[in-house]
Write an enzyme that holds these catalytic residues in place. Structure first.
Site: not given
Ligand code: AMP
Ligand code: MG
Length: 492
Positions: A88, A260, A250, A181, A123-124, A90-91, A174
């Site tokens: 989901g 992404d 994802d 996805r 940390d979002g 997360g940020r 963005r």
């Molecule tokens: P990504 O590698 O950016 O495609 O992210 C993979 C998953 O990790 C997704 O669910 C993102 O929302 C979550 N995520 C990545 N970085 C962070 C962050 N700093 N804080 C919270 N969730 C994150």
């Molecule tokens: Mg991603």
């Protein structure tokens, strides 16, 4: 009150288990560092207002605009082959959708806007370096004509984030034709929620594959449509030396856009085994693995759709397999047509595929720069008698020497004159790509010295990738040995 964002939200009208309603977390000191004014206009937004303190506050997530959906989308995904049932946003927060000037529905999302119910340990937030990388590379991809999410803005939050170093916090705004996805389908399929899979499929058909609604078997047509767009997309990546880096399910858009951008990069010297991601130890997402990985990801999508394909499971599996069987043909056709165009071949002959594959093999053997080899071939295509500048790119020119006369001979059978061929080749073989050492230098200047001039200059060069820009010729050059970047970190 003036409506600054003419939102027309459809995803937020789907069932409540598709997302979490959550607002961005306000930040200390929003400051706009980059606004994509042309894209703002395309979206029907007022660039002057976005450039104001009120606009910046929204782009940094300090305030939620009127009419926003403000949701974090639920999704699952296979990360490096392992299934994670809940990932989901997360940020990230989907502010909402607008209809652009061409009538296309587009998401506006803030990335790095604070924690959500999907944040897990994160940390979002997003760090400035990866935000600049995504801005540069996504806009370069758009200029190269490759389907991609776009970057509307980058803002500083005035806060610091802890990564492998402390970095300024940033938010990327963005824009995507949607953020749905393969992993979004997996989220519901893994829970056995067939109604949700169907509702999502219906939404995706209406939004991205309206022709599928008219087909005899709409869900099969949807699957075939996603397969076709992904096959075309990855073929386009292979034409320009792009390595996504984290092709998890994802990070695979059902609309067929590149999405992404994390540890992504463009290859310099041609080597199909090239990997940049520091977390990709097995080379799963190496340059040359991208087509089979795309098929692997599409197979995960097909599994989710099986129950919609037929009431009889065996029949559903059979339909899915037959659709997936179309990937190779579609990919190969796009790939070989792309390579032929890169070599200036506009008619077709039986040995063309071999000619294309042999130049790649010669490049691999001679460690030739992928982008420059094709650009120098284009430059020489008007009069291919002298290929000395191309030859000089090979540290072992023997294989190129074998290949060059075959290409010359093949060109002789083409109908166009040299000038037309040269122009056509220069229009598909870029001079300028976001070379990794340049992107890294931009990031260092911004993060270490608060200097955004290199970022602006790189963006300006990349805005015209196919046009020679003599004053910026250095941007076309591969890195010197000491400039070479061997890894990019996982974009978080
Ligand atoms: P990504 O590698 O950016 O495609 O992210 C993979 C998953 O990790 C997704 O669910 C993102 O929302 C979550 N995520 C990545 N970085 C962070 C962050 N700093 N804080 C919270 N969730 C994150
Ligand atoms: Mg991603």
């Amino acid at each position: 009150m003036t409506v600054h964002f003419p939102f027309d939200n459809s995803y937020a009208a789907l069932p409540e288990n598709f997302f979490a309603r959550v607002a961005p977390t306000p930040v200390a000191a929003p400051r706009l560092i980059k606004l994509n004014r042309a894209l703002a206009e395309q979206l029907g937004l007022d660039p002057d207002w976005l450039d104001s303190p009120d606009g910046a506050a929204i782009l940094a997530g300090a305030r939620v605009p009127e009419g926003a959906a403000s949701i974090a989308m639920a999704y699952a995904g296979h990360q490096f082959g392992n299934f994670v049932p809940q990932l989901g946003d997360g940020r990230a927060i989907l502010l909402g959708e607008v209809i652009d000037r061409d009538g296309v529905r587009r998401d506006i999302q803030l990335k790095g806007s604070g924690r959500t119910p999907f944040s897990r340990m994160g940390d979002g937030r997003a760090a400035l370096g990866p935000v600049l990388r995504e801005y540069i590379v996504s806009e370069a991809m758009a200029e190269l004509g490759i389907p991609t999410t776009r970057s509307l803005a980058a803002t500083l939050t005035g806060e610091r984030v802890m990564r492998d170093e402390i970095q300024p916090g940033a938010v990327l705004t963005r824009v995507a034709s949607s953020h749905i996805r393969v992993g979004t389908f997996q989220f519901f399929a893994a829970r056995g929620d067939r109604d949700a899979v169907r509702a999502l499929a219906d939404h995706v058909i209406a939004r991205h594959y309206p022709e599928a609604a008219q087909a005899d078997a709409p869900y099969r047509a949807l699957l075939e449509g996603v397969i076709a767009r992904q096959a075309d997309l990855v073929a386009r990546w292979m034409m320009i030396g792009f390595i996504h880096g984290v092709m998890n399910t994802d990070n695979t858009s059902v609309a067929g856009e590149t999405i992404d951008y994390g540890p992504c990069a463009f290859m310099d010297a041609f080597d199909p085994k090239t990997v940049f991601s520091s977390i990709d130890h097995m080379g799963r997402y190496a340059f040359g693995n991208q087509p089979p990985i795309a098929l692997w990801n599409l197979t995960r999508l097909a599994e989710c759709l099986v129950p919609l394909l037929s009431d009889d499971e065996d029949k559903g599996v059979e339909i899915a397999q037959s659709a997936l069987g179309g990937f190779a043909e579609r990919f190969n056709a796009a790939y070989l047509a792309g390579l032929s165009a890169k070599l200036g071949l506009f008619t077709s002959q039986p040995d063309d595929a071999q000619l294309s594959l042999d130049i790649l093999a010669a490049m691999a053997k001679g460690h030739a720069d992928f982008t420059l080899t094709f650009r120098r071939l284009s430059d020489a295509a008007g009069d291919p008698a002298d290929l000395g500048e191309v030859r000089a790119l090979f540290d072992d020119p023997a294989a190129f020497d074998d290949w060059a006369p075959r290409w010359r001979q093949r060109l002789a059978a083409e109908p166009q004159d040299g000038a037309a061929r040269q122009a056509a080749m220069q229009a598909v073989n870029p001079a300028y790509i976001p070379r990794n050492h340049r992107v890294e230098a931009v990031i260092r200047a911004a993060v270490d010295r608060n200097d955004f001039a290199p970022f602006e200059e790189l963006l300006a060069v990349l805005a015209n990738p196919f046009r020679d820009q003599p004053e910026f010729a250095r941007y076309a050059e591969p890195p010197q040995p000491h400039e070479r970047v061997l890894e990019t970190f996982c974009g978080t």
